[in-house]
Design a protein around this motif. Structure first.
Motif, PDB file in Angstrom:
ATOM      1  N   ALA A  56      40.938  22.851  -9.599  1.00 27.34           N
ATOM      2  CA  ALA A  56      40.201  23.853  -8.822  1.00 27.34           C
ATOM      3  C   ALA A  56      39.474  23.203  -7.646  1.00 27.34           C
ATOM      4  O   ALA A  56      39.464  23.729  -6.526  1.00 27.34           O
ATOM      5  CB  ALA A  56      39.206  24.581  -9.728  1.00 27.34           C
ATOM      6  N   SER A  57      38.868  22.048  -7.903  1.00 24.78           N
ATOM      7  CA  SER A  57      38.170  21.344  -6.827  1.00 24.78           C
ATOM      8  C   SER A  57      39.148  20.886  -5.748  1.00 24.78           C
ATOM      9  O   SER A  57      38.841  20.960  -4.547  1.00 24.78           O
ATOM     10  CB  SER A  57      37.428  20.141  -7.408  1.00 24.78           C
ATOM     11  OG  SER A  57      36.750  19.427  -6.401  1.00 24.78           O
ATOM     12  N   LEU A  58      40.334  20.443  -6.158  1.00 25.02           N
ATOM     13  CA  LEU A  58      41.338  20.019  -5.188  1.00 25.02           C
ATOM     14  C   LEU A  58      41.826  21.199  -4.351  1.00 25.02           C
ATOM     15  O   LEU A  58      42.076  21.053  -3.149  1.00 25.02           O
ATOM     16  CB  LEU A  58      42.507  19.364  -5.916  1.00 25.02           C
ATOM     17  CG  LEU A  58      43.601  18.746  -5.034  1.00 25.02           C
ATOM     18  CD1 LEU A  58      43.024  17.665  -4.132  1.00 25.02           C
ATOM     19  CD2 LEU A  58      44.719  18.183  -5.902  1.00 25.02           C
ATOM     20  N   ALA A  59      41.936  22.369  -4.976  1.00 24.01           N
ATOM     21  CA  ALA A  59      42.329  23.561  -4.224  1.00 24.01           C
ATOM     22  C   ALA A  59      41.298  23.894  -3.152  1.00 24.01           C
ATOM     23  O   ALA A  59      41.644  24.228  -2.006  1.00 24.01           O
ATOM     24  CB  ALA A  59      42.511  24.739  -5.179  1.00 24.01           C
ATOM     25  N   LEU A  60      40.015  23.812  -3.513  1.00 23.30           N
ATOM     26  CA  LEU A  60      38.960  24.032  -2.518  1.00 23.30           C
ATOM     27  C   LEU A  60      39.022  22.985  -1.406  1.00 23.30           C
ATOM     28  O   LEU A  60      38.789  23.292  -0.231  1.00 23.30           O
ATOM     29  CB  LEU A  60      37.588  23.987  -3.200  1.00 23.30           C
ATOM     30  CG  LEU A  60      37.240  25.155  -4.119  1.00 23.30           C
ATOM     31  CD1 LEU A  60      35.893  24.912  -4.799  1.00 23.30           C
ATOM     32  CD2 LEU A  60      37.195  26.460  -3.324  1.00 23.30           C
TER      33      LEU A  60
END
Length: 369
Positions: free
Chosen positions: A330-334
Motif C-alpha cells: 500500500a505504501s509503495l502504491a502511494l
C-alpha cells in the motif's frame, strides 16, 4: 554534407534513445570523475570498518577490575564482567583503589545494613551497584520486543544512507541544469531532444548511480557482517533491506525530478541554493524524524506511508514485524502515485523555465507558461 545530415540524425532519435543518450552522458561524466570514485571508495571503506569494529567490540567482553574481601569475593565469584582481586582487609582495598589498580572494592562490614560496603575513588561502577542492589521482580504485561538500541542503529543506517545519497546525487542534477543554462548549452540540447526527454535522461542516469552505490554498500555490509561473525543479523535484515532498495529507487526518482525543477528556475550558480533548499529539507526531515520518534509506533506508522519518509520508516517497521504483509504494498502504491504527480509537475516547471534567463523564475509563472 556533414552539417546538413547532423540535424537529421538528431531529430531521428526516439524518446527512449534520447533518454538513454542523456543518461549515458550523466553516467560517463560521473564515473570519469576522480572525486566521485575516491569519495565512493572512502564511503565503502568507512562502512566496512565500522561494521567490523562493531562486531569485534561486541565479541570482546569488557571486565571491571574490583577488589573484594573473602566473603564478598565468594558472592561475586562466577559473575561475568568483573575481574576480582582478593584482599585481606579494608586498608589493602583502599590502597588498591587509591593507586588506580581497581575501580572499586567490596569489603565486609557488619555495621552496614547489607553487610558489605563499596569503596571507590570518585564514583562507584554502576554495574557493581546494580549487581549488589536488591530490586523487586518486574512483570511486563505488554513487553516491547523491539530493542531500542537496534531501532536507533537502523534509523541511523537507513536514514543516513537515504539522506546522503539523495543529496550527493540529487544536488548535482540541479547544478548541472544551471550550468547548462548559464553556458547556453541548453539551447543546443533542446534543438536536438525535447526538454522532457532531457529531464528523464538526467533522472535515470543519476538514479542508476545512486542505486549502484546502495548495492555496493549492501555487498560491503554483508561481507563485513560475515567477517565479523554477525551472521545472525543477516537473517532478519534481508527483507527490510530489499524493501529499502525498492522504496529508495522510487523515492530518489521523485526527489531527482524536484532537484531538476529547482535548478531550472535560476540561471546562476549563486542562486541555486535558495531553490534547492526546500528539496534538501525533504531529504533531511525523514532522517531526523526517525531518530527522534523511532520508538513511537503512531509516528512511525505515519512516516511509513509518507512518500518522502517511507524509504526509512517502512523497512524499520518490517524489521521489527510491526507492519502487516499488505502495508509495504500500500505504501509503495502511494509512492508511485506521488512519483507520477511530482514528475508531471516537475517536468512542466523544467520545460517552461529552461530558456528563461536572467532573474529567478517564480514558481507560479513556471506552472502557468
Amino acid at each position: 554534407m556533414t552539417l546538413s545530415t547532423a540535424p537529421a540524425r538528431a531529430t531521428s532519435l526516439s524518446p527512449a534513445q534520447g533518454i538513454w543518450l542523456v543518461a549515458e552522458r550523466e553516467l560517463s561524466t560521473k564515473l570519469r570523475s576522480k572525486a566521485y570514485l575516491i569519495s565512493t571508495g572512502v564511503l565503502l571503506l568507512i562502512a566496512l570498518a565500522g561494521i567490523i569494529w562493531a562486531g569485534i567490540a561486541s565479541a570482546t567482553p569488557s571486565s571491571t577490575p574490583i577488589a573484594a574481601t573473602s566473603s564478598a569475593a565468594a558472592t561475586l565469584q562466577g559473575v561475568d564482567g568483573f575481574e576480582i582481586t582478593d584482599v585481606a582487609d579494608r586498608a589493602e582495598a583502599e590502597r588498591l583503589v587509591t593507586a588506580g589498580e581497581v575501580d572499586a572494592a567490596v569489603i565486609d562490614d557488619a555495621a552496614s545494613p547489607t553487610g558489605t560496603v563499596i569503596i571507590a575513588d570518585k564514583e562507584a561502577p554502576q554495574s557493581l551497584l546494580m549487581l549488589l542492589s536488591e530490586s523487586p521482580t518486574v512483570e511486563l504485561l505488554n513487553p516491547d520486543a523491539a530493542g531500542g538500541g537496534m531501532r536507533y542503529i537502523l534509523g541511523i543506517a537507513f536514514g543516513l544512507v537515504f539522506m546522503m545519497a539523495a543529496i550527493s546525487f540529487g544536488s548535482p542534477i540541479a547544478t548541472s541544469v544551471v550550468e547548462e543554462k548559464q553556458t547556453r548549452v541548453i539551447e543546443i540540447l533542446l534543438s536536438a531532444i525535447p526538454a522532457r526527454v532531457l529531464l528523464a535522461g538526467k533522472v535515470l542516469g543519476n538514479t542508476l548511480l545512486a542505486m549502484s552505490q546502495i548495492l555496493l554498500l549492501v555487498v560491503v555490509g554483508t561481507i563485513g557482517l560475515i567477517v565479523s561473525g554477525q551472521t545472525a543479523i543477516l537473517q532478519g535484515i534481508g527483507g527490510p533491506v530489499a524493501w529499502f532498495a525498492v522504496f529508495f529507487f522510487f523515492g530518489f526518482i521523485l526527489l531527482a525530478a524536484m532537484f531538476a525543477a529547482a535548478g531550472s528556475l535560476v540561471s546562476r550558480q549563486e542562486d541555486v541554493g535558495t531553490t534547492m533548499m526546500p528539496v534538501t529539507y525533504l531529504t533531511m526531515i525523514p532522517y531526523f524524524l526517525v531518530i527522534f520518534f523511532g520508538d513511537n509506533p503512531v509516528v512511525m506508522t505515519v512516516l511509513s506511508y509518507v512518500p518522502f519518509s517511507a524509504p526509512v520508516g517502512m523497512p524499520i517497521r518490517l524489521f521489527f514485524n510491526e507492519a502487516a504483509w499488505w502495508e509495504p504494498l500500500a505504501s509503495l502504491a502511494l509512492m508511485l502515485v506521488a512519483c507520477a504527480v511530482v514528475i508531471t509537475i516537475g517536468a512542466k516547471i523544467y520545460e517552461n523555465s529552461l530558456l528563461k534567463m536572467g532573474a529567478r523564475v517564480k514558481l507560479g509563472e513556471a506552472l502557468r507558461r
